[in-house]
Design a protein around this motif. Structure first.
Motif, PDB file in Angstrom:
ATOM      1  N   LEU A 120      14.153  53.546  61.230  1.00 55.09           N
ATOM      2  CA  LEU A 120      14.107  54.970  60.893  1.00 55.09           C
ATOM      3  C   LEU A 120      13.587  55.168  59.468  1.00 55.09           C
ATOM      4  O   LEU A 120      12.759  56.052  59.207  1.00 55.09           O
ATOM      5  CB  LEU A 120      15.501  55.574  61.043  1.00 55.09           C
ATOM      6  CG  LEU A 120      15.635  57.093  60.917  1.00 55.09           C
ATOM      7  CD1 LEU A 120      14.806  57.786  61.991  1.00 55.09           C
ATOM      8  CD2 LEU A 120      17.094  57.503  61.018  1.00 55.09           C
TER       9      LEU A 120
ATOM     10  N   LEU B 165      10.143  57.145  58.504  1.00 56.93           N
ATOM     11  CA  LEU B 165      10.205  58.299  57.608  1.00 56.93           C
ATOM     12  C   LEU B 165       9.434  58.031  56.317  1.00 56.93           C
ATOM     13  O   LEU B 165       8.784  58.937  55.773  1.00 56.93           O
ATOM     14  CB  LEU B 165      11.668  58.624  57.277  1.00 56.93           C
ATOM     15  CG  LEU B 165      12.503  59.194  58.423  1.00 56.93           C
ATOM     16  CD1 LEU B 165      13.942  59.406  57.983  1.00 56.93           C
ATOM     17  CD2 LEU B 165      11.908  60.498  58.936  1.00 56.93           C
TER      18      LEU B 165
ATOM     19  N   GLU C  66       5.876  58.611  57.060  1.00 55.32           N
ATOM     20  CA  GLU C  66       5.611  60.027  57.260  1.00 55.32           C
ATOM     21  C   GLU C  66       5.556  60.792  55.940  1.00 55.32           C
ATOM     22  O   GLU C  66       4.823  61.772  55.807  1.00 55.32           O
ATOM     23  CB  GLU C  66       6.704  60.637  58.149  1.00 55.32           C
ATOM     24  CG  GLU C  66       6.604  60.237  59.604  1.00 55.32           C
ATOM     25  CD  GLU C  66       5.356  60.788  60.262  1.00 55.32           C
ATOM     26  OE1 GLU C  66       4.993  61.946  59.991  1.00 55.32           O
ATOM     27  OE2 GLU C  66       4.733  60.041  61.049  1.00 55.32           O
TER      28      GLU C  66
ATOM     29  N   PRO D  27       5.680  66.676  67.400  1.00 56.33           N
ATOM     30  CA  PRO D  27       6.760  66.704  66.401  1.00 56.33           C
ATOM     31  C   PRO D  27       7.154  65.291  65.964  1.00 56.33           C
ATOM     32  O   PRO D  27       6.997  64.323  66.717  1.00 56.33           O
ATOM     33  CB  PRO D  27       7.910  67.401  67.147  1.00 56.33           C
ATOM     34  CG  PRO D  27       7.245  68.178  68.229  1.00 56.33           C
ATOM     35  CD  PRO D  27       6.035  67.380  68.633  1.00 56.33           C
ATOM     36  N   MET D  28       7.676  65.200  64.745  1.00 56.29           N
ATOM     37  CA  MET D  28       7.962  63.895  64.159  1.00 56.29           C
ATOM     38  C   MET D  28       8.995  63.116  64.974  1.00 56.29           C
ATOM     39  O   MET D  28       8.846  61.909  65.182  1.00 56.29           O
ATOM     40  CB  MET D  28       8.449  64.066  62.724  1.00 56.29           C
ATOM     41  CG  MET D  28       8.678  62.747  61.989  1.00 56.29           C
ATOM     42  SD  MET D  28       9.059  62.984  60.245  1.00 56.29           S
ATOM     43  CE  MET D  28      10.585  63.922  60.363  1.00 56.29           C
ATOM     44  N   HIS D  29      10.043  63.779  65.465  1.00 58.39           N
ATOM     45  CA  HIS D  29      11.072  63.054  66.211  1.00 58.39           C
ATOM     46  C   HIS D  29      10.532  62.539  67.546  1.00 58.39           C
ATOM     47  O   HIS D  29      10.952  61.471  68.017  1.00 58.39           O
ATOM     48  CB  HIS D  29      12.304  63.943  66.421  1.00 58.39           C
ATOM     49  CG  HIS D  29      12.069  65.109  67.322  1.00 58.39           C
ATOM     50  ND1 HIS D  29      11.440  66.280  66.907  1.00 58.39           N
ATOM     51  CD2 HIS D  29      12.358  65.290  68.639  1.00 58.39           C
ATOM     52  CE1 HIS D  29      11.381  67.127  67.912  1.00 58.39           C
ATOM     53  NE2 HIS D  29      11.917  66.563  68.977  1.00 58.39           N
ATOM     54  N   ILE D  30       9.599  63.261  68.149  1.00 57.28           N
ATOM     55  CA  ILE D  30       8.992  62.787  69.396  1.00 57.28           C
ATOM     56  C   ILE D  30       8.153  61.534  69.128  1.00 57.28           C
ATOM     57  O   ILE D  30       8.204  60.556  69.889  1.00 57.28           O
ATOM     58  CB  ILE D  30       8.134  63.893  70.040  1.00 57.28           C
ATOM     59  CG1 ILE D  30       8.994  65.113  70.390  1.00 57.28           C
ATOM     60  CG2 ILE D  30       7.408  63.362  71.267  1.00 57.28           C
ATOM     61  CD1 ILE D  30      10.055  64.829  71.429  1.00 57.28           C
ATOM     62  N   ARG D  31       7.388  61.566  68.050  1.00 59.71           N
ATOM     63  CA  ARG D  31       6.563  60.400  67.701  1.00 59.71           C
ATOM     64  C   ARG D  31       7.444  59.191  67.366  1.00 59.71           C
ATOM     65  O   ARG D  31       7.102  58.062  67.718  1.00 59.71           O
ATOM     66  CB  ARG D  31       5.643  60.732  66.531  1.00 59.71           C
ATOM     67  CG  ARG D  31       4.476  61.611  66.945  1.00 59.71           C
ATOM     68  CD  ARG D  31       3.494  61.847  65.828  1.00 59.71           C
ATOM     69  NE  ARG D  31       3.983  62.860  64.898  1.00 59.71           N
ATOM     70  CZ  ARG D  31       4.247  62.653  63.625  1.00 59.71           C
ATOM     71  NH1 ARG D  31       4.091  61.449  63.107  1.00 59.71           N
ATOM     72  NH2 ARG D  31       4.675  63.639  62.850  1.00 59.71           N
ATOM     73  N   TYR D  32       8.570  59.411  66.698  1.00 59.22           N
ATOM     74  CA  TYR D  32       9.471  58.298  66.370  1.00 59.22           C
ATOM     75  C   TYR D  32      10.053  57.690  67.636  1.00 59.22           C
ATOM     76  O   TYR D  32      10.097  56.458  67.785  1.00 59.22           O
ATOM     77  CB  TYR D  32      10.588  58.765  65.443  1.00 59.22           C
ATOM     78  CG  TYR D  32      11.662  57.717  65.266  1.00 59.22           C
ATOM     79  CD1 TYR D  32      11.428  56.567  64.521  1.00 59.22           C
ATOM     80  CD2 TYR D  32      12.910  57.869  65.871  1.00 59.22           C
ATOM     81  CE1 TYR D  32      12.406  55.600  64.369  1.00 59.22           C
ATOM     82  CE2 TYR D  32      13.894  56.904  65.733  1.00 59.22           C
ATOM     83  CZ  TYR D  32      13.635  55.774  64.979  1.00 59.22           C
ATOM     84  OH  TYR D  32      14.611  54.803  64.839  1.00 59.22           O
ATOM     85  N   LEU D  33      10.509  58.543  68.560  1.00 56.42           N
ATOM     86  CA  LEU D  33      11.091  58.018  69.795  1.00 56.42           C
ATOM     87  C   LEU D  33      10.046  57.273  70.621  1.00 56.42           C
ATOM     88  O   LEU D  33      10.351  56.230  71.226  1.00 56.42           O
ATOM     89  CB  LEU D  33      11.708  59.168  70.606  1.00 56.42           C
ATOM     90  CG  LEU D  33      12.946  59.833  69.986  1.00 56.42           C
ATOM     91  CD1 LEU D  33      13.397  61.010  70.836  1.00 56.42           C
ATOM     92  CD2 LEU D  33      14.076  58.822  69.830  1.00 56.42           C
TER      93      LEU D  33
END
Length: 318
Positions: free
Chosen positions: A24, A28, A31, A63-69
């Motif tokens: 994580l 981040l 990003e 969105p950033m959380h979608i790309r992270y997942l």
């Protein structure tokens, strides 16, 4: 489930949690880097339409959380994505580089670990002697200098002036083993000088600390030689801290070789990471960082478990 198995399971769970937190932080951190990746790759002359299309192709419009997942799901399944610089599969790209880094770390460990243990034993055996003081001065001096300084000094004397070793460590997987060992000699010597001091001083300190124990004093009163007391009585009981510092030093060898690989232009994972940073190849940087983190966490867990196995008293903390 016995206490040792339960402890190992707890350590593994803690390691996985730590690795997730590190992943994580890596994502981040990338990003939050200034600038736009699409603009950096396409150049300032790219039209807004071209930049937008390129961002969609990379999934940067999500969105950033979608790309992270999505990234984390691919990593769990062994898919690190594709390099932005050349379009190659990242897992294939880093496979050979990781093997080169592990080869360099293995050669260094085969030199550094026996040398550090021998020097630590001798320093404890001849405590406060000229040999002990000399070894401490030399090791403290070597650890006080940064890796690149030691590397350039070795290149100057052993490569440029003496001509014994090549200054650039170019290796080929098809080369014979001893040819590869010869080519990585200078980076291995550099890393040895950096890590041997930690292991030597820990070995010396652990043995000297045990020499004040009652059972050691009893063995001395029985007339047992000092060398036999250290090797057969003190050393086995000092294995836990020694193993701990040795494994942690090996962790440093794997994750701390970036500077050394760059100096010697060694085709390892550290060199690949530096090149990818220069090219703004973010997926490769993320993959290299995660591999380094996973290696360090795994070796730390190994050190923790081996310390407990060699010293079962740690299973019963007060």
């Amino acid at each position: 489930m016995n206490k040792l198995a339960k402890l190992v399971a707890q350590r593994l769970a803690l390691g996985l949690l730590t690795l997730w937190i590190v992943s994580l932080i890596i994502f981040l951190g990338v990003e939050l880097l200034p600038g736009d990746i699409a603009t950096e790759i396409l150049g300032q002359t790219a039209t807004p339409e071209t930049v937008a299309a390129f961002r969609r192709s990379l999934g940067l419009d999500l969105p950033m959380h979608i790309r992270y997942l999505d990234w984390l799901w691919g990593v769990v399944h062994g898919d690190f994505g594709r390099s932005l610089a050349n379009g190659r599969d990242i897992a294939e790209l880093i496979g050979g580089r990781l093997l080169n880094t592990l080869f360099l770390a293995t050669v260094t460990a085969l030199i550094a670990v026996p040398l550090a243990l021998a020097l630590g034993l001798l320093a404890a055996l001849y405590r406060n002697s000229l040999f002990d003081r000399t070894i401490n001065i030399v090791t403290l001096s070597s650890i006080s200098f940064p890796e690149f300084f030691i590397a350039y000094i070795l290149i100057l004397f052993l490569s440029v002036q003496a001509g014994w070793f090549p200054s650039l460590s170019n290796v080929d997987p098809g080369e014979p083993l001893w040819e590869r060992v010869y080519r990585v000699a200078l980076p291995a010597f550099t890393l040895t000088l950096v890590v041997v001091a930690h292991m030597m001083r820990m070995t010396r300190a652990a043995i000297i600390n045990l020499l004040a124990s009652p059972y050691i004093e009893m063995a001395t009163l029985k007339g047992i030689s000092r060398s036999r007391i250290i090797v057969h009585h003190a050393l086995p009981n000092a294995l836990a801290p020694i193993i701990n510092v040795v494994v942690l030093s090996l962790a440093y060898l794997v994750v701390g070789v970036v500077v050394v690989e760059v100096v010697f232009v060694y085709p390892g994972l550290g060199q690949l990471m530096v090149d990818s940073v220069q090219k703004r190849d973010i997926p490769v940087v993320q993959a290299c960082s995660l591999i380094f983190a996973a290696t360090y966490i795994l070796l730390n867990l190994t050190a923790d478990i081996l310390s407990i196995v060699t010293n079962p008293r740690l299973l019963h903390p007060r």
